[in-house]
Design a protein around this motif. Structure first.
Motif, short mmCIF file in Angstrom:
data_model
loop_
_atom_site.label_atom_id
_atom_site.label_comp_id
_atom_site.label_asym_id
_atom_site.label_seq_id
_atom_site.Cartn_x
_atom_site.Cartn_y
_atom_site.Cartn_z
N GLU A 91 0.88 -1.16 0.00
CA GLU A 91 0.00 0.00 0.00
C GLU A 91 0.92 1.21 0.00
OE1 GLU A 91 -3.93 1.22 2.29
OE2 GLU A 91 -2.18 1.27 3.60
N ILE A 92 0.73 2.10 -0.98
CA ILE A 92 1.63 3.23 -1.12
C ILE A 92 0.83 4.52 -1.28
CG2 ILE A 92 1.84 2.80 -3.61
CD1 ILE A 92 4.74 3.89 -3.39
N GLN B 269 -2.83 0.36 -3.94
CA GLN B 269 -2.33 -0.95 -3.57
C GLN B 269 -1.75 -1.62 -4.81
OE1 GLN B 269 -5.83 -0.30 -2.58
NE2 GLN B 269 -4.90 0.67 -0.82
N LEU B 270 -0.58 -2.23 -4.64
CA LEU B 270 0.08 -2.96 -5.71
C LEU B 270 0.25 -4.40 -5.27
CD1 LEU B 270 2.96 -0.42 -6.45
CD2 LEU B 270 0.73 -0.58 -7.58
N GLY B 271 0.15 -5.31 -6.22
CA GLY B 271 0.35 -6.72 -5.91
C GLY B 271 1.03 -7.43 -7.05
N CYS C 170 4.67 3.73 2.72
CA CYS C 170 4.38 2.38 2.21
C CYS C 170 4.16 1.40 3.35
CB CYS C 170 5.54 1.87 1.37
SG CYS C 170 5.99 2.87 -0.04
N LYS C 171 3.29 0.43 3.08
CA LYS C 171 3.10 -0.74 3.94
C LYS C 171 3.34 -1.96 3.07
CE LYS C 171 -0.59 1.48 6.54
NZ LYS C 171 -2.02 1.39 6.87
N GLY D 104 3.79 -12.19 0.94
CA GLY D 104 2.79 -13.23 0.70
C GLY D 104 1.60 -12.69 -0.04
N GLY D 105 1.41 -11.40 -0.02
CA GLY D 105 0.34 -10.76 -0.77
C GLY D 105 -1.03 -10.91 -0.14
N VAL D 106 -1.96 -10.12 -0.65
CA VAL D 106 -3.37 -10.18 -0.26
C VAL D 106 -4.20 -10.07 -1.54
CG1 VAL D 106 -3.02 -9.17 2.02
CG2 VAL D 106 -3.55 -7.68 0.11
#
Length: 86
Positions: free
Chosen positions: A6-7, A43-45, A73-74, A78-80
């Motif tokens: 999360e940025i 949010q980036l994944g 940033c957070k 493992g991602g969400v």
């Protein structure tokens, strides 16, 4: 390994919306990275190495193009599921 980030970008200029849109447009050029944006953050994944390389490249580009700005940033290894809402 997957990574979600999360940025938030806080440009230290009056034309902050232009700069934020510029950054998001550049992030969209990475087809292997999922992006979801709301009024407070993006949010980036994707693959850990791909997302981290994107951040290194695009954060540097933003500072070079626009000067001072703050990124917050957070990171979630493992991602969400960015499509999940409740």
């Amino acid at each position: 390994m997957q990574l979600s980030v999360e940025i938030s970008l806080y440009p230290l200029q009056d034309n902050y919306l232009e700069i934020i849109k510029w950054f998001i447009d550049r992030v969209d050029a990475y087809p292997d990275v999922q992006r979801l944006t709301n009024g407070m953050s993006t949010q980036l994944g994707g693959d850990y190495d791909v997302v981290m390389a994107l951040l290194a490249t695009e954060m540097k580009a933003a500072h070079q193009q626009w000067g001072r700005g703050v990124f917050v940033c957070k990171f979630i290894p493992g991602g969400v599921n960015l499509d999940h809402s409740e």
